[in-house]
Each structure stands twice: as structure tokens, then as C-alpha cells.
Design a protein around this motif. Sequence first.
Motif, short mmCIF file in Angstrom:
data_model
loop_
_atom_site.label_atom_id
_atom_site.label_comp_id
_atom_site.label_asym_id
_atom_site.label_seq_id
_atom_site.Cartn_x
_atom_site.Cartn_y
_atom_site.Cartn_z
N LEU A 1 -41.77 -23.46 -13.32
CA LEU A 1 -42.91 -22.72 -13.86
C LEU A 1 -42.65 -21.22 -13.76
CD1 LEU A 1 -45.75 -22.75 -15.03
CD2 LEU A 1 -46.63 -22.95 -12.70
N ALA A 2 -42.15 -20.78 -12.63
CA ALA A 2 -41.84 -19.35 -12.43
C ALA A 2 -40.78 -18.88 -13.43
CB ALA A 2 -41.37 -19.11 -11.01
N GLU A 3 -39.78 -19.71 -13.70
CA GLU A 3 -38.73 -19.36 -14.66
C GLU A 3 -39.32 -19.18 -16.06
OE1 GLU A 3 -35.97 -22.57 -14.12
OE2 GLU A 3 -35.18 -21.72 -12.26
N ARG A 4 -40.22 -20.09 -16.44
CA ARG A 4 -40.84 -20.00 -17.77
C ARG A 4 -41.72 -18.74 -17.87
NH1 ARG A 4 -40.23 -25.50 -19.58
NH2 ARG A 4 -38.12 -25.85 -18.84
N ILE A 5 -42.42 -18.43 -16.80
CA ILE A 5 -43.26 -17.23 -16.79
C ILE A 5 -42.38 -15.98 -16.84
CG2 ILE A 5 -44.78 -15.82 -15.32
CD1 ILE A 5 -46.00 -18.57 -14.43
N GLN A 6 -41.34 -15.97 -16.04
CA GLN A 6 -40.42 -14.82 -15.97
C GLN A 6 -39.84 -14.52 -17.35
OE1 GLN A 6 -40.06 -13.22 -12.98
NE2 GLN A 6 -38.89 -11.65 -13.98
N SER A 7 -39.55 -15.56 -18.13
CA SER A 7 -38.96 -15.36 -19.46
C SER A 7 -39.95 -14.71 -20.43
CB SER A 7 -38.45 -16.68 -20.03
OG SER A 7 -39.54 -17.51 -20.41
N ARG A 8 -41.23 -14.70 -20.08
CA ARG A 8 -42.27 -14.10 -20.93
C ARG A 8 -42.69 -12.71 -20.48
NH1 ARG A 8 -43.39 -16.95 -25.52
NH2 ARG A 8 -42.59 -19.02 -25.19
N LEU A 9 -42.22 -12.29 -19.31
CA LEU A 9 -42.62 -10.98 -18.79
C LEU A 9 -41.80 -9.84 -19.37
CD1 LEU A 9 -43.13 -11.85 -15.02
CD2 LEU A 9 -44.87 -11.61 -16.77
#
Length: 80
Positions: free
Chosen positions: A72-80
Motif C-alpha cells: 500500500l505504501a509503495e502504491r501511495i509513494q508512486s502517486r506522491l
Amino acid sequence: MSGIEKTTDEILQLAAAHFKVPREQLRADDDFFKTLGINSLQALDLLTRIEQHFRIELPDYDLQGVTDFRTLAERIQSRL
């Protein structure tokens, strides 16, 4: 602390606060459904809170099959 570690930590803190569990009980590789004992509606509620926190929107296809905090953190990080 790297960006992904910071993001993961923030997600774990949000989840702990939201479901009123001690932060120390949550690990990055935990399956949040099993660890938190939540259903998909509760997970959606948490995701809404996470999206607001990071000021992003995660499309459904990005979350397909995601059940652990690290991914989940990886997916969020890719959007930041």
C-alpha cells in the motif's frame, strides 16, 4: 528514513489510530485484513482516510490485490 519508510510509518500510524490498536502491534508486511480483523468496508474507510492524509487519489486498479501495508505504501509513494 527514506520516502517509502516514512510513508509506511505514516500509514501504520493512521491505521493504528483509526482502529484503536497499539502502533507497535503493526508491521509493514502485515496483512491488514487479518492483523486488524477488518472487512472490505472498513478497509475502504481506512483508504479514504489515507487518501485524505496524503492528498492523493488511488484508483481501484492500483489497489487490486493489495493486502499489506508495505505494498500500500509503495502504491501511495508512486502517486506522491
